[in-house]
Design a protein around this motif. Structure first.
Motif, PDB file in Angstrom:
ATOM      1  N   UNK A   1     -43.611   6.371   5.169  1.00 41.03           N
ATOM      2  CA  UNK A   1     -43.753   5.399   4.079  1.00 41.03           C
ATOM      3  C   UNK A   1     -43.672   6.094   2.721  1.00 41.03           C
ATOM      4  N   UNK A   2     -44.306   7.224   2.603  1.00 41.81           N
ATOM      5  CA  UNK A   2     -44.286   7.968   1.338  1.00 41.81           C
ATOM      6  C   UNK A   2     -42.860   8.376   0.979  1.00 41.81           C
ATOM      7  N   UNK A   3     -42.123   8.829   1.959  1.00 39.37           N
ATOM      8  CA  UNK A   3     -40.732   9.224   1.684  1.00 39.37           C
ATOM      9  C   UNK A   3     -39.922   8.005   1.266  1.00 39.37           C
ATOM     10  N   UNK A   4     -40.136   6.878   1.929  1.00 39.31           N
ATOM     11  CA  UNK A   4     -39.407   5.661   1.547  1.00 39.31           C
ATOM     12  C   UNK A   4     -39.755   5.221   0.135  1.00 39.31           C
ATOM     13  N   UNK A   5     -41.002   5.376  -0.229  1.00 36.90           N
ATOM     14  CA  UNK A   5     -41.447   4.896  -1.541  1.00 36.90           C
ATOM     15  C   UNK A   5     -41.106   5.864  -2.670  1.00 36.90           C
ATOM     16  N   UNK A   6     -41.261   7.147  -2.387  1.00 39.69           N
ATOM     17  CA  UNK A   6     -41.193   8.138  -3.465  1.00 39.69           C
ATOM     18  C   UNK A   6     -39.988   9.059  -3.368  1.00 39.69           C
ATOM     19  N   UNK A   7     -39.266   8.967  -2.284  1.00 41.07           N
ATOM     20  CA  UNK A   7     -38.090   9.813  -2.123  1.00 41.07           C
ATOM     21  C   UNK A   7     -38.396  11.063  -1.326  1.00 41.07           C
ATOM     22  N   UNK A   8     -37.315  11.711  -0.961  1.00 42.15           N
ATOM     23  CA  UNK A   8     -37.411  12.910  -0.132  1.00 42.15           C
ATOM     24  C   UNK A   8     -37.757  14.131  -0.974  1.00 42.15           C
ATOM     25  N   UNK A   9     -38.180  15.184  -0.323  1.00 45.49           N
ATOM     26  CA  UNK A   9     -38.347  16.461  -1.019  1.00 45.49           C
ATOM     27  C   UNK A   9     -39.701  16.698  -1.636  1.00 45.49           C
ATOM     28  N   UNK A  10     -40.641  15.810  -1.398  1.00 44.74           N
ATOM     29  CA  UNK A  10     -41.985  16.015  -1.931  1.00 44.74           C
ATOM     30  C   UNK A  10     -42.793  16.935  -1.018  1.00 44.74           C
ATOM     31  N   UNK A  11     -43.755  17.601  -1.627  1.00 45.80           N
ATOM     32  CA  UNK A  11     -44.721  18.326  -0.809  1.00 45.80           C
ATOM     33  C   UNK A  11     -45.703  17.285  -0.272  1.00 45.80           C
ATOM     34  N   UNK A  12     -45.667  17.110   1.034  1.00 49.60           N
ATOM     35  CA  UNK A  12     -46.512  16.069   1.622  1.00 49.60           C
ATOM     36  C   UNK A  12     -47.909  16.614   1.888  1.00 49.60           C
ATOM     37  N   UNK A  13     -48.877  15.743   1.907  1.00 53.94           N
ATOM     38  CA  UNK A  13     -50.256  16.181   2.167  1.00 53.94           C
ATOM     39  C   UNK A  13     -50.337  16.963   3.472  1.00 53.94           C
ATOM     40  N   UNK A  14     -51.002  18.094   3.450  1.00 56.96           N
ATOM     41  CA  UNK A  14     -51.039  18.924   4.653  1.00 56.96           C
ATOM     42  C   UNK A  14     -51.832  18.301   5.795  1.00 56.96           C
ATOM     43  N   UNK A  15     -52.832  17.541   5.470  1.00 55.83           N
ATOM     44  CA  UNK A  15     -53.611  16.943   6.557  1.00 55.83           C
ATOM     45  C   UNK A  15     -54.247  15.647   6.086  1.00 55.83           C
ATOM     46  N   UNK A  16     -54.270  14.715   7.001  1.00 58.77           N
ATOM     47  CA  UNK A  16     -54.925  13.427   6.752  1.00 58.77           C
ATOM     48  C   UNK A  16     -55.967  13.228   7.855  1.00 58.77           C
ATOM     49  N   UNK A  17     -56.580  12.066   7.831  1.00 55.56           N
ATOM     50  CA  UNK A  17     -57.512  11.754   8.914  1.00 55.56           C
ATOM     51  C   UNK A  17     -56.751  11.829  10.240  1.00 55.56           C
ATOM     52  N   UNK A  18     -57.259  12.605  11.200  1.00 56.61           N
ATOM     53  CA  UNK A  18     -56.500  12.782  12.453  1.00 56.61           C
ATOM     54  C   UNK A  18     -56.301  11.465  13.199  1.00 56.61           C
ATOM     55  N   UNK A  19     -55.162  11.354  13.851  1.00 53.13           N
ATOM     56  CA  UNK A  19     -54.888  10.186  14.682  1.00 53.13           C
ATOM     57  C   UNK A  19     -55.624  10.333  16.013  1.00 53.13           C
ATOM     58  N   UNK A  20     -55.907   9.218  16.610  1.00 56.05           N
ATOM     59  CA  UNK A  20     -56.505   9.242  17.944  1.00 56.05           C
ATOM     60  C   UNK A  20     -55.691   8.343  18.861  1.00 56.05           C
ATOM     61  N   UNK A  21     -55.851   8.555  20.150  1.00 56.96           N
ATOM     62  CA  UNK A  21     -55.099   7.730  21.095  1.00 56.96           C
ATOM     63  C   UNK A  21     -56.030   6.799  21.853  1.00 56.96           C
ATOM     64  N   UNK A  22     -55.497   5.650  22.178  1.00 56.41           N
ATOM     65  CA  UNK A  22     -56.154   4.740  23.120  1.00 56.41           C
ATOM     66  C   UNK A  22     -55.091   4.368  24.139  1.00 56.41           C
ATOM     67  N   UNK A  23     -55.412   4.491  25.408  1.00 58.91           N
ATOM     68  CA  UNK A  23     -54.429   4.310  26.475  1.00 58.91           C
ATOM     69  C   UNK A  23     -53.218   5.214  26.250  1.00 58.91           C
ATOM     70  N   UNK A  24     -53.471   6.354  25.662  1.00 61.17           N
ATOM     71  CA  UNK A  24     -52.400   7.319  25.445  1.00 61.17           C
ATOM     72  C   UNK A  24     -51.526   7.048  24.246  1.00 61.17           C
ATOM     73  N   UNK A  25     -51.778   5.961  23.522  1.00 62.04           N
ATOM     74  CA  UNK A  25     -50.911   5.600  22.399  1.00 62.04           C
ATOM     75  C   UNK A  25     -51.639   5.771  21.072  1.00 62.04           C
ATOM     76  N   UNK A  26     -51.010   6.490  20.160  1.00 66.07           N
ATOM     77  CA  UNK A  26     -51.570   6.646  18.819  1.00 66.07           C
ATOM     78  C   UNK A  26     -51.565   5.301  18.096  1.00 66.07           C
ATOM     79  N   UNK A  27     -50.564   4.510  18.368  1.00 68.29           N
ATOM     80  CA  UNK A  27     -50.449   3.221  17.690  1.00 68.29           C
ATOM     81  C   UNK A  27     -51.592   2.285  18.052  1.00 68.29           C
ATOM     82  N   UNK A  28     -52.097   2.416  19.255  1.00 64.92           N
ATOM     83  CA  UNK A  28     -53.254   1.603  19.647  1.00 64.92           C
ATOM     84  C   UNK A  28     -54.532   2.246  19.111  1.00 64.92           C
ATOM     85  N   UNK A  29     -54.561   3.563  19.143  1.00 61.29           N
ATOM     86  CA  UNK A  29     -55.716   4.268  18.580  1.00 61.29           C
ATOM     87  C   UNK A  29     -55.904   3.964  17.114  1.00 61.29           C
TER      88      UNK A  29
END
Lengths: 553, 285
Positions: free
Chosen positions: A50-78
């Motif tokens: 989303x950040x790349x779509x909004x702000x363009x390519x080539x930015x230094x992206x945040x090194x870490x965000x809140x970690x993703x978790x999985x539910x039923x093996x899927x990050x999208x559900x987590x």
């Protein structure tokens, strides 16, 4: 009319047939009653996209965000159940300012993102136009007047105080990038007039669902316009947009993320094998293995709109020189800039399909040896969606070291299958995983282990197989395979584990997947036009509101 | 004509000594040219002499020399561990002395050259039907190019695919046999590229023979013997950075020269044997 096309039309229309006698019978599309909606936080990948779509390519992206978790093996559900820690909040704030600072500090990028000159005094008209345009894309909906005014006031006040319009824009941009409306997907919809158990998603909410499902990022302008014009209120309108998104190159990004989650390929990102055991296990091997599997998925699902069961039995694959060496085959000569090219695996090589790919074989193994249990569990859980209970906490899961009496893994794990405590679960996994024992812990082909010939025969739910080659056929033909693929895509799309009220719909989608010749595109088009995708369950407040209404009457 | 020149003129015949003879069946009956086996050398070292004085190699000049024998430039030939006489391997006698000097770094540099792709020696057996026994195969020794894949153990990975130099034809020996997994062939010429003290040198090895044993489809080892012109070695000695070692090297190789390479009666060639290990590979089509 070819049967797959008939099925596709029938599925998408949710009708019982097309009037063509040759058409495969397709039952009416069942309704679905999804659970109550939940906030879905953007996964780290979605945030970056989303950040790349909004702000363009080539930015230094945040090194870490809140970690993703999985539910039923899927990050999208987590993402629907994960909370955010106070550290996570701080990270989002830091990330927002990191990005905003880079945008304002780069005149060319600032001009592209903001749309006007940031030098000098505050430009109120520019601030309003920026908030309108940027906010609409970031929040995936038009801003309310109140939201708009508050952000414009922020930009103007800060800009005036600092005597610098750029400072105001920077703060306004950072505010939007840490807004819950950007970081979360709110899919509440509106109460369904015909069914109090449902809420019907609005056009913008559907646009967001579609975009994240098929591109794994925010909607583009055309999709937002379709939402604004009410075109997503109809099956046909959704279908037009879904087909457009599927035909776009960005569908590759979406599909890759989908299968990254379905097959748990993200585990390769942190995988490490014992380099003293496996001389091929360099750090470059893991991303190459992931790429191979995802290119197979792209080829079958997008390029060919082929049968997803092909994924398990195809001899065509894509390798770079490193994977070719691992597989003991000549590297392809016709390669792209990443060094990957198409090859046909030999008939007598014992390797084909997903179960012969290094990605799956490495993930589902130990650092220094193979694992029949993990590989069997992968097939049961990931490919057949069968529950495998975790071992009891106090049980010793180690297996004996190899010796003369027990040179092969089959010999060593015999105890699992003889001990009644272990056998209940291990009988479900180990005999399947032993079928893949001709591949070592990183997926190299072998005929022997510690000098003894490997026996890769086995049985999966009553179907005997002679080796991993045949096991691919057996899994592909298993009645649960297409159902599992459908279930996983459905859960990925909706962000929740399927409810009882959705099972008839998922069964119907799976049947359609079968009848369409395994076309995932057909199934996805049917899914996005279904109630399961277009609605959520009622909120608690709906019942209260309903009773209030009743009382007032 | 010197024995060596005679040998060079008879390409395709088996080596003059050694463990197994090589037949010369009809080239056209050698089988399918698409059935080939390829291996890359993962290590190359100078052959040593065992404590009993035996070593590996071939009788390169087809003459069993004794001490003072002018046909052998005054040097006695060696024997192999299994009793074959006439082995020419003069350099193996020099190596212990050289290894103690700066020149001793050459072996390490050769290994570096292998792993960085500057010294990729690729053995191809065309028309190979059976790695254990095949009456007729064609042997090619290629120079590979590109950056090889190196395993976590620091050795070239097996089963990788190489390109070959487009400008250099392989050294080839057609119509030789594989017996009990062993193939021998020669004579052929090839260049051994070495980078010594920032100087790139090509040792022009002539009249070479190769002995390779295919331990399995994935592994082989063996040795390669030939004659290096004295002038190639003296180029190293001419390097200023070698200091006093230059004189030592020049004296040693001049005294040790054991082959009349030019056929003019001068001892201007030094027999050398390289031992190698290797692993299976592929060539880009």
């Amino acid at each position: 009319m070819s049967p797959p096309l008939v099925v596709l039309l029938a599925l998408a229309a949710g009708c019982a047939g097309t009037g063509d006698d040759s058409a495969a019978p397709v039952a009416s599309r069942p309704s679905a009653t999804p659970p109550s909606p939940a906030l879905r936080r953007l996964t780290e990948t979605q945030y970056h996209n989303a950040v790349v779509d909004l702000l363009g390519d080539g930015l230094v992206l945040p090194p870490s965000l809140e970690p993703d978790t999985t539910v039923d093996g899927l990050l999208s559900v987590g993402a629907s159940v994960a909370s955010v820690s106070s550290l996570g909040v701080q990270r989002y704030e830091d990330a927002a300012f990191l990005l905003a600072e880079q945008v304002v500090g780069d005149p060319a990028r600032a001009a592209a993102v903001v749309g006007c000159d940031l030098d000098g005094a505050v430009d109120v008209d520019c601030a309003e136009a920026f908030v309108d345009a940027f906010g609409r894309r970031a929040f995936r909906r038009p801003l309310s007047d109140e939201e708009r005014d508050r952000l414009v006031d922020l930009i103007v006040d800060v800009g005036d105080d600092a005597g610098d319009f750029g400072t105001g824009i920077e703060l306004g941009l950072a505010a939007m990038l840490q807004s819950p409306w950007f970081l979360y997907r709110l899919e509440h919809g509106q109460p369904d007039a015909d069914d109090p158990a449902l809420r019907r998603l609005g056009g913008y909410e559907l646009a967001t669902r579609l975009s994240f499902l098929l591109w794994n990022t925010i909607p583009d302008e055309e999709l937002l316009q379709a939402a604004e014009a009410g075109e997503l209120d109809t099956d046909a309108g959704i279908r037009v947009q879904a087909e457009r998104l599927l035909a776009d190159e960005r569908a590759r990004t979406g599909l890759r993320n989908l299968f990254d989650e379905l097959l748990a390929l993200y585990e390769l990102d942190d995988l490490s094998k014992d380099p003293t055991v496996y001389d091929h296990a360099s750090s470059e091997l893991y991303p190459a293995a992931k790429e191979e599997t995802l290119r197979n998925v792209e080829a079958i699902v997008l390029d060919e709109d082929g049968d997803i069961r092909e994924l398990l039995v195809t001899q065509r694959t894509f390798v770079d020189p490193r994977l070719a060496a691992l597989y003991g085959i000549a590297a392809p000569t016709d390669v792209d800039e990443a060094g990957f090219g198409e090859v046909i695996l030999p008939d007598d090589g014992g390797r084909r399909g997903l179960l012969g790919q290094a990605s799956v074989l490495m993930i589902n193994a130990h650092p220094a040896r193979s694992s029949a249990t993990r590989r069997g569990k992968f097939i049961r859980q990931r490919l057949l969606c069968q529950e495998m209970p975790a071992p009891p906490g106090d049980v010793d899961t180690s297996i004996p070291e190899a010796d003369e009496d027990a040179p092969t893994l089959r010999d060593r794990i015999a105890s699992h299958l003889e001990d009644p405590t272990c056998a209940t679960c291990h009988e479900l996994m180990d005999p399947i995983g032993l079928g893949m024992e001709n591949f070592d812990g990183i997926g190299r082909w072998r005929l022997t282990e510690n000098g003894a010939t490997i026996d890769p025969t086995g049985e999966l739910d009553g179907q005997a197989f002679s080796d991993a080659w045949q096991l691919g056929d057996t899994v592909a033909a298993h009645p649960a395979f297409l159902s599992c693929m459908t279930t996983q895509v459905y859960q990925y799309a909706t962000g929740h584990v399927i409810d009882d009220g959705e099972e008839p719909l998922v069964d119907w989608l799976a049947e359609g997947l079968d009848l369409s010749g395994g076309s995932m595109q057909t199934m996805i088009l049917a899914l996005v036009t279904s109630d399961g995708f277009r609605t959520t369950g009622a909120l608690d407040s709906d019942a209260a509101a309903s009773s209030d209404t009743g009382a007032s009457r | 004509m010197s024995p060596l020149l005679f040998l060079l003129a008879c390409a395709g015949e088996g080596p003059a000594d050694t463990d197994s003879g090589a037949g010369s069946p009809d080239y056209g009956e050698c089988g399918n040219p698409d059935d080939s086996w390829v291996g890359v050398m993962t290590s190359v070292t100078f052959a040593r002499r065992a404590d009993d004085g035996t070593t590996v190699g071939f009788d390169l000049d087809d003459h069993v020399s004794e001490n003072g024998d002018s046909a052998g430039c005054g040097h006695a030939d060696l024997s192999s561990a299994d009793g074959v006489e006439g082995i020419d391997s003069a350099f193996s006698g020099l190596w212990p002395a050289l290894a103690a000097t700066e020149a001793g770094a050459v072996e390490g540099l050769m290994q570096d050259s292998i792993t960085n792709g500057e010294l990729l020696l690729i053995l191809e057996l065309e028309r190979l039907d059976d790695v254990a026994d095949d009456e007729c195969v064609d042997l090619n020794l290629w120079r590979g190019t590109g950056t090889p894949l190196v395993g976590t153990d620091g050795v070239l990975l097996d089963s990788q695919t190489f390109a070959t130099t487009s400008t250099t034809a392989p050294s080839s020996v057609p119509g030789i046999a594989v017996a009990d997994g062993i193939v021998e062939g020669g004579p052929f010429d090839f260049d051994l590229p070495l980078q010594v003290l920032d100087v790139e040198l090509d040792f022009h090895i002539t009249g070479a023979y190769l002995h390779a044993e295919l331990v399995s489809e994935d592994e082989f080892h063996g040795y390669l013997a030939g004659v290096v012109p004295l002038e190639d070695i003296l180029l190293i000695a001419a390097e200023e950075d070698l200091g006093s070692t230059a004189d030592l090297l020049e004296n040693l190789v001049t005294l040790a020269a054991d082959i009349d390479l030019s056929g003019g009666g001068a001892c201007d060639g030094l027999s050398i044997v390289l031992e190698f290990t290797g692993t299976r590979a592929f060539l880009y089509e």
